[in-house]
Design a protein around this motif. Structure first.
Motif, PDB file in Angstrom:
ATOM      1  N   ASP A 109       0.824  -1.212   0.000  1.00  0.00           N
ATOM      2  CA  ASP A 109       0.000   0.000   0.000  1.00  0.00           C
ATOM      3  C   ASP A 109       0.856   1.259   0.000  1.00  0.00           C
ATOM      4  O   ASP A 109       0.598   2.201  -0.761  1.00  0.00           O
ATOM      5  N   VAL A 110       1.870   1.284   0.835  1.00  0.00           N
ATOM      6  CA  VAL A 110       2.686   2.484   0.993  1.00  0.00           C
ATOM      7  C   VAL A 110       3.504   2.765  -0.263  1.00  0.00           C
ATOM      8  O   VAL A 110       3.492   3.888  -0.796  1.00  0.00           O
ATOM      9  N   VAL A 111       4.217   1.753  -0.749  1.00  0.00           N
ATOM     10  CA  VAL A 111       5.094   1.954  -1.905  1.00  0.00           C
ATOM     11  C   VAL A 111       4.286   2.247  -3.162  1.00  0.00           C
ATOM     12  O   VAL A 111       4.654   3.102  -3.977  1.00  0.00           O
ATOM     13  N   LYS A 112       3.180   1.543  -3.336  1.00  0.00           N
ATOM     14  CA  LYS A 112       2.403   1.731  -4.563  1.00  0.00           C
ATOM     15  C   LYS A 112       1.866   3.150  -4.680  1.00  0.00           C
ATOM     16  O   LYS A 112       1.811   3.726  -5.769  1.00  0.00           O
ATOM     17  N   LYS A 113       1.472   3.733  -3.554  1.00  0.00           N
ATOM     18  CA  LYS A 113       0.994   5.115  -3.595  1.00  0.00           C
ATOM     19  C   LYS A 113       2.104   6.064  -4.021  1.00  0.00           C
ATOM     20  O   LYS A 113       1.876   7.019  -4.768  1.00  0.00           O
ATOM     21  N   ARG A 114       3.325   5.813  -3.543  1.00  0.00           N
ATOM     22  CA  ARG A 114       4.458   6.647  -3.960  1.00  0.00           C
ATOM     23  C   ARG A 114       4.714   6.471  -5.464  1.00  0.00           C
ATOM     24  O   ARG A 114       4.990   7.440  -6.178  1.00  0.00           O
ATOM     25  N   LEU A 115       4.657   5.226  -5.927  1.00  0.00           N
ATOM     26  CA  LEU A 115       4.885   4.963  -7.345  1.00  0.00           C
ATOM     27  C   LEU A 115       3.844   5.669  -8.211  1.00  0.00           C
ATOM     28  O   LEU A 115       4.172   6.235  -9.262  1.00  0.00           O
ATOM     29  N   LYS A 116       2.588   5.633  -7.782  1.00  0.00           N
ATOM     30  CA  LYS A 116       1.525   6.274  -8.556  1.00  0.00           C
ATOM     31  C   LYS A 116       1.708   7.786  -8.600  1.00  0.00           C
ATOM     32  O   LYS A 116       1.474   8.417  -9.641  1.00  0.00           O
ATOM     33  N   ARG A 117       2.132   8.373  -7.471  1.00  0.00           N
ATOM     34  CA  ARG A 117       2.377   9.817  -7.475  1.00  0.00           C
ATOM     35  C   ARG A 117       3.506  10.171  -8.428  1.00  0.00           C
ATOM     36  O   ARG A 117       3.427  11.159  -9.165  1.00  0.00           O
ATOM     37  N   LEU A 118       4.562   9.361  -8.418  1.00  0.00           N
ATOM     38  CA  LEU A 118       5.693   9.609  -9.313  1.00  0.00           C
ATOM     39  C   LEU A 118       5.272   9.429 -10.769  1.00  0.00           C
ATOM     40  O   LEU A 118       5.677  10.214 -11.641  1.00  0.00           O
ATOM     41  N   ALA A 119       4.470   8.408 -11.034  1.00  0.00           N
ATOM     42  CA  ALA A 119       4.011   8.160 -12.397  1.00  0.00           C
ATOM     43  C   ALA A 119       3.134   9.307 -12.907  1.00  0.00           C
ATOM     44  O   ALA A 119       3.249   9.730 -14.061  1.00  0.00           O
ATOM     45  N   ARG A 120       2.251   9.826 -12.039  1.00  0.00           N
ATOM     46  CA  ARG A 120       1.413  10.961 -12.443  1.00  0.00           C
ATOM     47  C   ARG A 120       2.261  12.189 -12.746  1.00  0.00           C
ATOM     48  O   ARG A 120       2.003  12.932 -13.696  1.00  0.00           O
ATOM     49  N   TRP A 121       3.272  12.403 -11.915  1.00  0.00           N
ATOM     50  CA  TRP A 121       4.182  13.532 -12.155  1.00  0.00           C
ATOM     51  C   TRP A 121       4.863  13.376 -13.514  1.00  0.00           C
ATOM     52  O   TRP A 121       4.978  14.358 -14.276  1.00  0.00           O
ATOM     53  N   LEU A 122       5.288  12.168 -13.854  1.00  0.00           N
ATOM     54  CA  LEU A 122       5.969  11.921 -15.126  1.00  0.00           C
ATOM     55  C   LEU A 122       5.045  12.229 -16.305  1.00  0.00           C
ATOM     56  O   LEU A 122       5.468  12.853 -17.289  1.00  0.00           O
ATOM     57  N   ILE A 123       3.801  11.806 -16.210  1.00  0.00           N
ATOM     58  CA  ILE A 123       2.832  12.056 -17.287  1.00  0.00           C
ATOM     59  C   ILE A 123       2.607  13.550 -17.471  1.00  0.00           C
ATOM     60  O   ILE A 123       2.438  14.041 -18.596  1.00  0.00           O
ATOM     61  N   GLU A 124       2.633  14.290 -16.366  1.00  0.00           N
ATOM     62  CA  GLU A 124       2.448  15.740 -16.444  1.00  0.00           C
ATOM     63  C   GLU A 124       3.621  16.419 -17.156  1.00  0.00           C
ATOM     64  O   GLU A 124       3.455  17.460 -17.807  1.00  0.00           O
TER      65      GLU A 124
END
Length: 340
Positions: A106-121
């Motif tokens: 749960d913890v790591v996946k949320k960090r990964l998703k935030r990083l992935a969203r930043w990359l798409i932006e």
């Protein structure tokens, strides 16, 4: 893309990761042969899912053919204490460091998703994130991306952060600059091999999961072979021995998230053996321990009771002699026999 790559690494560190690197999905050509040898030897035991998904696990490029880069990330969960100290208290159950707090998925996946969203932006692209939830050879990709190398204990370790780290990945359609792969720095050290209570390493860099206490306490269903039970000590969920003795941990980086340091590290065996399904679920809500269920957990607790050498725990084991789960009842009989 060079500037984007630098910004990506900086962003990853801001998110709490201790390291980030990039490789291509096809940069691990050695994986299929290693995986085939592992499976052919039967080292995977009851983990049939490894065999069922071998085609994907052996070839990350096949998992998502459109991906052109894999961003590999490491997040520290380094303990503040020596986990081997828990083994000195036979009346307490020892839980692996990674499972003492919040479920890392749960913890790591949320960090990964935030990083992935930043990359798409920053650059429109497609992404997929994984953290131990798909047939991805994380450790091999981690080495290919320069995070660290797979040590003789088969885990990923680094000269910068030791081996206490969770590994996550972001697959993307972007063509990002890659990092040089890390090389092996284990040298002549055999500390992780020497300390293993069940001799689960047939040779350096190879693990026979069927003898590994982490596998036996978490993945193995039903009774554990009696010759291995006696070597499990008071380990009731996982085992940290081979990780704890690695000399590279002198460079371990403190965990960035306090949720990894929970209260599930040690508890009285007498108390844990009394858990029913409802109380087990309540006690380990949000913890990785919950996934093995009450029956397997109490089975492990009874093995620890049998290894405790404490006759005062005989009544605790006797209360479970008629348990509805055959493996629990068998473990109770074994524990009573050992103590008596």
């Amino acid at each position: 893309m060079v500037d984007l790559k630098q910004a990506l690494v900086a962003r990853a560190l801001e998110e709490g990761f201790v390291s980030a690197g990039v490789c291509r999905p096809w940069d691990v050509p050695e994986v299929p042969a290693r995986l085939d040898a592992f499976l052919e030897a039967g080292y995977h035991g009851q983990m049939s899912w490894m065999e069922d998904r071998a085609a994907w696990r052996g070839n990350p490029a096949a998992l998502w053919p459109e991906a052109r880069s894999v961003i590999m990330l490491a997040e520290s969960y380094a303990p503040k204490h020596d986990p081997l100290k828990a083994l000195e208290y036979p009346d307490l159950g020892s839980v692996s460091v990674y499972a003492q707090g919040r479920d890392y998925h749960d913890v790591v996946k949320k960090r990964l998703k935030r990083l992935a969203r930043w990359l798409i932006e920053q650059e429109p692209c497609e992404v997929k994130v994984f953290v131990d939830t798909a047939p991805v050879p994380e450790k091999a990709l981690g080495q290919a991306a320069g995070l660290g190398w797979q040590g003789k204990h088969t885990n990923l370790l680094s000269r910068d952060w030791g081996n206490w780290a969770f590994i996550g990945s972001v697959f993307t359609t972007l063509e990002l600059p890659v990092d040089p792969p890390e090389v092996d720095h284990c040298g002549n050290c055999t500390a992780c091999q020497d300390i293993c209570p069940t001799q689960a390493f047939p040779e350096p860099y190879r693990l026979d999961a069927r003898r590994c206490i982490s596998y036996l306490t978490i993945e193995h269903k039903g009774p554990v072979d009696e010759d291995l039970r006696a070597q499990m000590g008071n380990r009731i969920y996982g085992c940290d021995d081979c990780l704890a003795v690695c000399p590279w941990n002198k460079f371990a980086v403190a965990a960035s998230d306090i949720r990894y340091h929970g209260s599930a590290g040690t508890a009285p065996l007498e108390e844990l053996a009394a858990l029913d399904d409802a109380s087990f679920r309540a006690r380990f809500s949000g913890s990785p321990v919950k996934r093995i269920g009450r029956d397997r957990f109490v089975r492990n607790v009874l093995y620890a009771i049998g290894n405790s050498g404490m006759a005062s725990l005989i009544p605790t084991a006797q209360m479970l002699l008629e348990d509805a789960d055959p493996a629990v009842a068998d473990a109770a009989r074994w524990a009573v026999m050992r103590l008596a």
